[in-house]
Design an enzyme around this catalytic site. Structure first.
Site, short mmCIF file in Angstrom:
data_model
loop_
_atom_site.label_atom_id
_atom_site.label_comp_id
_atom_site.label_asym_id
_atom_site.label_seq_id
_atom_site.Cartn_x
_atom_site.Cartn_y
_atom_site.Cartn_z
NE ARG A 172 -4.84 9.18 14.92
CZ ARG A 172 -5.76 9.39 15.81
NH1 ARG A 172 -5.21 8.99 17.05
NH2 ARG A 172 -6.72 9.94 15.54
N PRO B 252 8.51 -8.54 19.77
CG PRO B 252 8.74 -10.58 18.79
CD PRO B 252 9.36 -9.31 18.65
CG ASP C 194 -8.07 8.49 18.63
OD1 ASP C 194 -8.55 9.07 17.63
OD2 ASP C 194 -6.83 8.80 18.99
CD GLU D 40 15.63 -15.50 14.76
OE1 GLU D 40 14.60 -15.86 14.38
OE2 GLU D 40 16.67 -15.29 13.85
N1 LIG Z 1 5.73 -8.50 16.77
C1 LIG Z 1 6.77 -8.08 16.24
N2 LIG Z 1 7.55 -8.88 15.57
C2 LIG Z 1 8.84 -8.33 15.29
C3 LIG Z 1 9.35 -7.38 15.64
C4 LIG Z 1 8.73 -6.37 16.20
C5 LIG Z 1 7.36 -6.80 16.78
N3 LIG Z 1 6.52 -5.81 17.55
O1 LIG Z 1 5.31 -6.06 17.94
O2 LIG Z 1 7.16 -4.80 17.84
#
Ligand SMILES: Nc1ncccc1[N+](=O)[O-]
Length: 236
Positions: free
Chosen positions: A151, A82, A166, A109
């Protein structure tokens, strides 16, 4: 790919992607990270320095795994997190041109930062995010990233035009689509789409696409290059 839940990535062998693999358009290898543990508990994580909730994945295990998996033809290391930079269609195109991609699926984490810093000494490391929400691990993100990338490989999609057309390929969201029957539950297909006038149809589709993008993703309109919208677009 390296994961502590290899079976999470099994869907990659289904349907379109599975056919692409059996047609030899790409190779897919999933490694169980625990294969690089040596203790009886096969521990892959430990508590974080500095305290705080959750667990961090240990550098030794990941270091040994990536030493093995990154060996061989040059590869790009993709780490879903994230905290990564946004994964976009443009990045999907960039990844699709790579000879080899290695995906490190982090859980808990995240992975000890030194694993990424060490890998960056040898390969390009891309920490990417598929969205501003927190999943339990990187596997679901890898499924999304791999589908978006594969793809785009030549021969994977039946009709190469569809990848070119797309959403996002022209920087806009795709507009509404319709198929038979002409009227369904009292809802009719827009006449223009049955007119056979392709100039009109293209204009109508472009207008719907601009409207939808304006309504749902004004940020994409802002990001368009200056010359992307022609006079007719601006008239909308
Ligand atoms: N949003 C995410 N949450 C955990 C792991 C990986 C993530 N992501 O977006 O790649």
């Amino acid at each position: 790919m390296v994961s502590i839940f290899p079976s999470y990535l099994a869907p990659l062998r289904e349907a379109l992607l599975g056919r692409a693999i059996s047609r030899g358009l790409l190779e897919l290898t999933v490694h169980d990270l625990r294969a690089w543990t040596h203790d009886v508990h096969q521990a892959v994580d430990d508590s974080p320095y500095g305290g705080g909730p959750g667990m961090v994945m240990r550098p030794q295990v990941w270091g040994d795994a990536l030493d093995d998996v990154l060996a061989g033809p040059p590869a790009r290391l993709v780490v879903p997190t994230p905290a990564g930079r946004p994964f976009t269609q443009a990045l999907a195109r960039e990844f699709s041109a790579e000879e080899r991609l290695v995906f490190a699926c982090g859980r808990y984490e995240g992975i000890d930062q030194r694993v990424l810093d060490d890998a960056a000494r040898r390969v390009t490391v891309d920490e990417v995010s598929i969205g501003d929400y927190v999943l339990v691990g990187g596997e679901v993100a890898v499924l999304a990233i791999v589908e978006a990338v594969v793809r785009l490989l030549p021969g994977v999609l039946g009709n190469p035009r569809s990848a070119a057309e797309d959403s996002f390929s022209d920087g806009l969201l795709e507009g509404p689509a319709y198929t038979r029957p002409e009227v369904w539950r009292g809802l009719a297909v827009p006449d223009v789409l049955r007119s056979g006038n392709h100039a009109l149809i293209d204009r109508w589709r472009r207008d719907r696409s601009l409207e939808r993008t304006h309504r749902r993703r004004p940020d994409l309109l802002e990001a368009l290059p200056a010359d992307a919208l022609d006079r007719a677009d601006r008239a909308l």
